[in-house]
Design a protein around this motif. Structure first.
Motif, PDB file in Angstrom:
ATOM      1  N   GLN A 222       4.349  -0.450  -2.263  1.00 11.28           N
ATOM      2  CA  GLN A 222       3.073  -1.005  -1.822  1.00 11.28           C
ATOM      3  C   GLN A 222       3.215  -1.424  -0.431  1.00 11.28           C
ATOM      4  O   GLN A 222       4.571  -2.043  -0.058  1.00 11.28           O
ATOM      5  CB  GLN A 222       2.648  -2.170  -2.749  1.00 11.28           C
TER       6      GLN A 222
ATOM      7  N   GLN B 163       1.984  -4.266   2.801  1.00 10.80           N
ATOM      8  CA  GLN B 163       1.206  -5.379   3.417  1.00 10.80           C
ATOM      9  C   GLN B 163       1.295  -5.429   4.697  1.00 10.80           C
ATOM     10  O   GLN B 163       2.257  -5.854   5.272  1.00 10.80           O
ATOM     11  CB  GLN B 163       1.755  -6.481   2.539  1.00 10.80           C
TER      12      GLN B 163
ATOM     13  N   TYR C 174      -3.574  -0.233  10.581  1.00 13.13           N
ATOM     14  CA  TYR C 174      -3.289   0.427   9.154  1.00 13.13           C
ATOM     15  C   TYR C 174      -1.743   0.815   9.056  1.00 13.13           C
ATOM     16  O   TYR C 174      -1.617   1.447   9.930  1.00 13.13           O
ATOM     17  CB  TYR C 174      -4.001   1.370   8.151  1.00 13.13           C
TER      18      TYR C 174
ATOM     19  N   TRP D 115      -0.889   3.445   1.630  1.00 15.02           N
ATOM     20  CA  TRP D 115      -1.559   2.785   2.813  1.00 15.02           C
ATOM     21  C   TRP D 115      -1.659   1.355   2.582  1.00 15.02           C
ATOM     22  O   TRP D 115      -1.607   0.853   1.412  1.00 15.02           O
ATOM     23  CB  TRP D 115      -3.088   3.285   2.790  1.00 15.02           C
TER      24      TRP D 115
ATOM     25  N   GLN E  19      -3.503  -2.583   3.616  1.00 13.42           N
ATOM     26  CA  GLN E  19      -4.677  -2.958   3.376  1.00 13.42           C
ATOM     27  C   GLN E  19      -5.435  -3.024   4.834  1.00 13.42           C
ATOM     28  O   GLN E  19      -6.724  -3.444   4.717  1.00 13.42           O
ATOM     29  CB  GLN E  19      -4.891  -4.335   2.546  1.00 13.42           C
TER      30      GLN E  19
END
Length: 125
Positions: free
Chosen positions: A2, A4, A94, A115, A117
């Motif tokens: 993930q 960020q 991004y 990707w 956010q």
């Protein structure tokens, strides 16, 4: 993994910003990490990429000489230092991660598995 992204904001033309993209999960160091940007009504645009070890970096022409990508694998973070910003750099930025690119695809958004956010960068004139 993930992702960020952070660090966006409003800056005057000629100013600087540093974006960061923090990754969660293990094995961050296996991923090549890229930055893209997008403005309304336009396709997502490749900004640059850094390989897993950080010793190979490739920039799109739009950022050459002004943008610097780096990474800290110990912190699971990739950075985009942007200097001499121009109003045309205004976009949502991004970060993206991938490994095992097919030849010639590293600038294509569709090639990336993961990707962040996005973080908004606004450059005022």
């Amino acid at each position: 993994v993930q992702l960020q992204a952070s660090g966006g904001g409003l800056v005057q033309a000629g100013g600087s910003l540093r974006l960061a993209c923090a990754a969660s999960g293990r094995s961050f160091s296996i991923y090549d990490m890229a930055w893209f940007r997008q403005t309304p009504g336009k396709e997502r645009e490749f900004v640059g990429i850094i390989n897993r070890s950080g010793d190979t970096i490739y920039y799109a022409d739009s950022g050459k000489g002004r943008f610097t990508i780096s990474r800290d694998n110990a912190k699971n973070t990739v950075y985009l230092q942007m200097n001499s910003l121009k109003p045309e750099d205004t976009a949502i930025y991004y970060c993206a991660a991938n490994w095992g690119f097919a030849v010639g695809t590293m600038t294509e958004p569709s090639a990336y598995r993961y990707w962040g956010q996005g973080t908004l960068v606004t450059v005022s004139s």
